[in-house]
Design an enzyme around this catalytic site. Structure first.
Site, short mmCIF file in Angstrom:
data_model
loop_
_atom_site.label_atom_id
_atom_site.label_comp_id
_atom_site.label_asym_id
_atom_site.label_seq_id
_atom_site.Cartn_x
_atom_site.Cartn_y
_atom_site.Cartn_z
N SER A 1 0.83 -1.20 0.00
CA SER A 1 0.00 0.00 0.00
C SER A 1 0.87 1.25 0.00
CB SER A 1 -0.85 -0.01 1.28
OG SER A 1 -1.40 1.26 1.52
N TYR B 1 -1.98 -1.28 10.81
CA TYR B 1 -2.25 -1.85 9.48
C TYR B 1 -1.09 -1.49 8.54
CZ TYR B 1 -3.81 -1.90 4.66
OH TYR B 1 -3.85 -2.08 3.30
N LYS C 1 2.15 -3.80 6.52
CA LYS C 1 2.56 -3.77 5.11
C LYS C 1 4.06 -3.54 5.00
CE LYS C 1 -1.41 -4.56 3.33
NZ LYS C 1 -1.65 -5.88 2.75
#
Ligand code: NAD
Ligand code: UD1
Length: 336
Positions: A124, A150, A154
């Protein structure tokens, strides 16, 4: 080439499944259905004529995953599976690290055990953190200023892939850094289930249009942007899906990293206006509220590397995304 899609019944995975099948690839899907529905497989079949083989398996269930690999004899894995609700990740960090990082480690161990050395990973733009500039290129330092667990997962997974590639010369990993996926398949059969992520702009716009949410809160109109609202690089999910096809066709040893975005930034109010236009002028209720913590004023991809090396670039527009979203919403509300 036989490909396993983890998280393949989800939003981006299902669109990628369609594009892969349409190009003649054999695919299988592994998903625990935590955030997607089994009926997506029927929708993929309606679009492509092929119903992919499906395994209801959790990445944390190593034995079940090994069974899938033992039987599957895959050449490559596209790894979409993961939890993605930013707000929830702040409240339940361990759940996110366990599922996303732990799940990926299980997957990589399984791949090694069964001799699969190619992986494409869904990363992302969040890994860039705050660079102080809007246009993001793959060579920028990542992992500084990420504001939620989150996003950290990544970044950590990207680092794990680099370390694995360092240790194993045969390993081929392509990291795709997605910008903001929007839209749906033109059939209206698959798209983003607006019940999934209540915090992202498009699902909220969808819910305001159906009356499930009263109004959109626009997070700030005092940014240094032309209309004062935040700007992002919204990429049509079908373009994004095609980016995966391009990526698997250009795999090479080591780790390759690509931004998948349009190269253009669109403001929140421009998104609202585009949605209103696509819905025949129907007004979308919104109010301006304060800025959301952790938001950046403006970011967009520099997609030059993907264009040059993957020979991929976006073809669809925000207008296409809005038309396809509205078409999907019609199907979605009929199904309910
Ligand atoms: P999604 O939730 O629609 O799809 C993810 C799928 O993974 C779901 O079907 C879910 O059931 C499955 N899954 C989650 N944990 C699992 C586990 N432990 N075992 C098996 N299956 C599991 O999300 P999406 O929007 O399609 O995103 C796909 C990937 O792209 C995710 O990794 C996400 O973090 C990443 N990504 C998404 C966006 C976005 O805005 N949608 C942006 C950047 C990156
Ligand atoms: C958010 C996450 C990011 C994650 C990405 C994809 C934050 C701070 N960032 O990114 O980590 O990778 O989703 O899941 O949560 N907006 C509104 N009102 C809303 C919702 C959004 O005005 O109700 C605005 C935002 O301020 C932003 C734009 O719309 O300017 C897009 O927001 P969103 O869809 O949440 O994506 P990102 O902020 O890019």
């Amino acid at each position: 080439m036989k490909i396993l899609l983890t998280g393949g019944t989800g939003y981006i995975g299902s669109h990628t499944a369609v594009e892969l099948i349409e190009r003649g690839y054999e695919i299988e899907i592994l998903d625990n259905l935590f955030n997607s529905k089994i009926t997506v497989l029927d929708d993929i079949e309606k679009i492509t004529g092929v119903k992919p083989k499906f395994h209801k398996v959790d990445l944390l269930d190593v034995l079940a995953m090994e069974k899938v690999f033992e039987e599957g004899k895959f050449d490559l894995v596209i790894h979409f599976a993961g939890l993605k609700a930013v707000g929830e990740s702040v409240e339940k960090p361990l759940k996110y690290y366990e599922n996303n990082v732990g799940g990926t480690i299980n997957l990589l161990k399984c791949m090694k055990k069964y001799g699969v050395n190619k992986i494409v990973f869904s990363s992302s733009a969040t890994v860039y953190g705050d660079q102080g500039v809007a246009e993001l290129t793959e060579d920028m330092q990542t992992g500084v200023g990420i504001t939620n667990p989150y996003g950290e997962t990544k970044h950590v997974i990207e680092e794990i892939l680099k370390d694995v590639a360092e240790a194993d010369q045969k390993f081929e990993a392509t990291i795709l850094r997605y910008f903001n996926p929007v839209g749906a398949h033109k059939s209206g059969l698959i798209g983003e289930d607006p019940n999934d992520i209540p915090n992202n702009l498009m699902p909220i716009i969808m819910k305001v249009s159906t009356g499930e949410i009263k109004e959109l809160s626009v997070y700030g109109d005092d940014y240094d942007t032309p209309d004062g609202t935040g700007m992002r690089d919204y990429i049509h999910v079908v373009d994004l899906a095609r980016g995966h096809v391009a990526a698997i066709e250009k795999m090479k040893p080591g780790v390759s990293i690509y931004n998948l975005g349009t190269g253009k930034a669109t403001s929140v109010l421009e998104m609202v206006a585009a949605f209103e236009k696509a819905s025949g002028g129907k007004k979308l209720t919104y109010k301006i509220v304060g800025r959301r913590a952790g938001d950046l004023p403006k970011i967009f991809a520099n997609p030059t590397k993907a264009k040059k090396e993957l020979e991929w670039e976006t073809e669809l527009t925000i207008e296409d995304a809005m038309d396809d979203t509205i078409n999907y919403l019609k199907h979605y509300t009929e199904k309910k």
